[in-house]
Scaffold this motif. Sequence first.
Motif, short mmCIF file in Angstrom:
data_model
loop_
_atom_site.label_atom_id
_atom_site.label_comp_id
_atom_site.label_asym_id
_atom_site.label_seq_id
_atom_site.Cartn_x
_atom_site.Cartn_y
_atom_site.Cartn_z
N SER A 94 44.66 -1.86 85.27
CA SER A 94 45.93 -2.58 85.38
C SER A 94 46.70 -2.35 84.10
O SER A 94 46.12 -2.00 83.06
N GLN A 95 47.99 -2.57 84.16
CA GLN A 95 48.78 -2.38 82.95
C GLN A 95 48.44 -3.42 81.90
O GLN A 95 48.57 -3.15 80.69
N ALA A 96 47.99 -4.58 82.30
CA ALA A 96 47.53 -5.57 81.32
C ALA A 96 46.34 -5.03 80.54
O ALA A 96 46.24 -5.21 79.32
N LEU A 97 45.42 -4.34 81.24
CA LEU A 97 44.28 -3.74 80.55
C LEU A 97 44.71 -2.53 79.72
O LEU A 97 44.14 -2.28 78.64
N PHE A 98 45.70 -1.78 80.18
CA PHE A 98 46.22 -0.68 79.36
C PHE A 98 46.76 -1.24 78.04
O PHE A 98 46.52 -0.66 76.97
N ARG A 99 47.47 -2.34 78.11
CA ARG A 99 48.02 -2.94 76.89
C ARG A 99 46.90 -3.47 76.00
O ARG A 99 46.97 -3.39 74.76
N GLN A 100 45.85 -3.98 76.61
CA GLN A 100 44.72 -4.44 75.81
C GLN A 100 44.07 -3.26 75.09
O GLN A 100 43.68 -3.37 73.92
N ALA A 101 43.96 -2.13 75.78
CA ALA A 101 43.42 -0.94 75.13
C ALA A 101 44.31 -0.49 73.97
O ALA A 101 43.81 -0.09 72.91
N GLU A 102 45.61 -0.57 74.15
CA GLU A 102 46.52 -0.23 73.05
C GLU A 102 46.35 -1.18 71.87
O GLU A 102 46.39 -0.76 70.70
N ASP A 103 46.15 -2.47 72.16
CA ASP A 103 45.93 -3.43 71.09
C ASP A 103 44.67 -3.09 70.30
O ASP A 103 44.65 -3.21 69.06
N VAL A 104 43.63 -2.66 71.00
CA VAL A 104 42.40 -2.25 70.30
C VAL A 104 42.68 -1.03 69.44
O VAL A 104 42.26 -0.96 68.27
N LEU A 105 43.38 -0.05 70.00
CA LEU A 105 43.68 1.15 69.22
C LEU A 105 44.50 0.81 67.99
O LEU A 105 44.29 1.40 66.91
N ALA A 106 45.40 -0.14 68.11
CA ALA A 106 46.19 -0.54 66.95
C ALA A 106 45.32 -1.07 65.81
O ALA A 106 45.64 -0.87 64.64
N THR A 107 44.21 -1.70 66.16
CA THR A 107 43.34 -2.25 65.12
C THR A 107 42.51 -1.19 64.41
O THR A 107 41.95 -1.46 63.34
N VAL A 108 42.41 0.00 65.00
CA VAL A 108 41.60 1.06 64.39
C VAL A 108 42.44 2.26 63.97
O VAL A 108 41.90 3.22 63.41
N SER A 109 43.72 2.25 64.24
CA SER A 109 44.55 3.43 64.01
C SER A 109 44.57 3.86 62.55
O SER A 109 44.70 5.06 62.26
N SER A 110 44.41 2.93 61.64
CA SER A 110 44.50 3.29 60.22
C SER A 110 43.34 4.14 59.75
O SER A 110 43.44 4.81 58.71
N VAL A 111 42.22 4.14 60.48
CA VAL A 111 41.09 4.96 60.08
C VAL A 111 40.94 6.22 60.94
O VAL A 111 39.96 6.96 60.79
N CYS A 112 41.88 6.46 61.84
CA CYS A 112 41.85 7.68 62.63
C CYS A 112 42.26 8.86 61.74
O CYS A 112 43.08 8.73 60.83
N ALA A 113 41.68 10.01 62.03
CA ALA A 113 41.90 11.17 61.18
C ALA A 113 43.31 11.75 61.32
O ALA A 113 43.81 12.41 60.41
N ALA A 114 43.94 11.54 62.46
CA ALA A 114 45.28 12.05 62.71
C ALA A 114 45.99 11.03 63.60
O ALA A 114 45.60 9.86 63.64
N GLU A 115 47.04 11.47 64.30
CA GLU A 115 47.75 10.55 65.20
C GLU A 115 46.75 9.97 66.20
O GLU A 115 46.07 10.71 66.90
#
Length: 216
Positions: free
Chosen positions: A167-188
């Motif tokens: 569901s799009q609600a779960l897609f947004r939840q996945a984006e929220d998780v990615l936002a919490t780890v994006s600073s340690v990703c090697a690239a975009e």
Amino acid sequence: MTLPRLTIDLDAVGEATRLLVADLQARRLTLVGVTKCVDGEPAVGQAMLEAGCAGLADSRLSSLVRLAQWGLGPRTLIRAPQPGELRTAAQVGDRVLLSDPGAARVLGEHAPGAPVEVLLTVDLGDRREGVLPDAAPAVAAQLAGLPGVDLAGVAVNFACLSGQLPSQALFRQAEDVLATVSSVCAAEPVLSLGGTCVVQHLDGYAPRFATEVRPG
């Protein structure tokens, strides 16, 4: 004895891929084509790449080995490798979905040259594999500190073990998780959003990050 024979229409594969690629690109999404149903048949993989797939993926290492022998890729292993598979996974997988830092450490030890990209699998209710959302930042930090691997982003899965529908609600939840780890990703940072089942839930969805889907 006459053995069964499977004939694959590569033109049909290419046309279906082009249509899906065009639809996804209009939504600012990319397509990673899964070759499970044809055991990594190189001719099918080539047709999918020529039609616009950003890469190929499979859950079977033998399929990725076949694709690698033909130089087709980039290749993604869409499940966590077993301990005895880590060496091969590092050799034929450009990207691997996993959630165990111990497995990622061994993967990195066998990386043949460039680091293997890792997508951290996060469990949003399907109970198939992955860390819970609250644990993602700590595990991502561990993955990001390992030699031989690069944290590329987050992957989620739907409609498999427990039948959790996307569901799009779960897609947004996945984006929220990615936002919490994006600073340690090697690239975009990349969000790998799931398989074929997500496509029918994309109307009106505007991704916040570079996002892919994994239909087969």
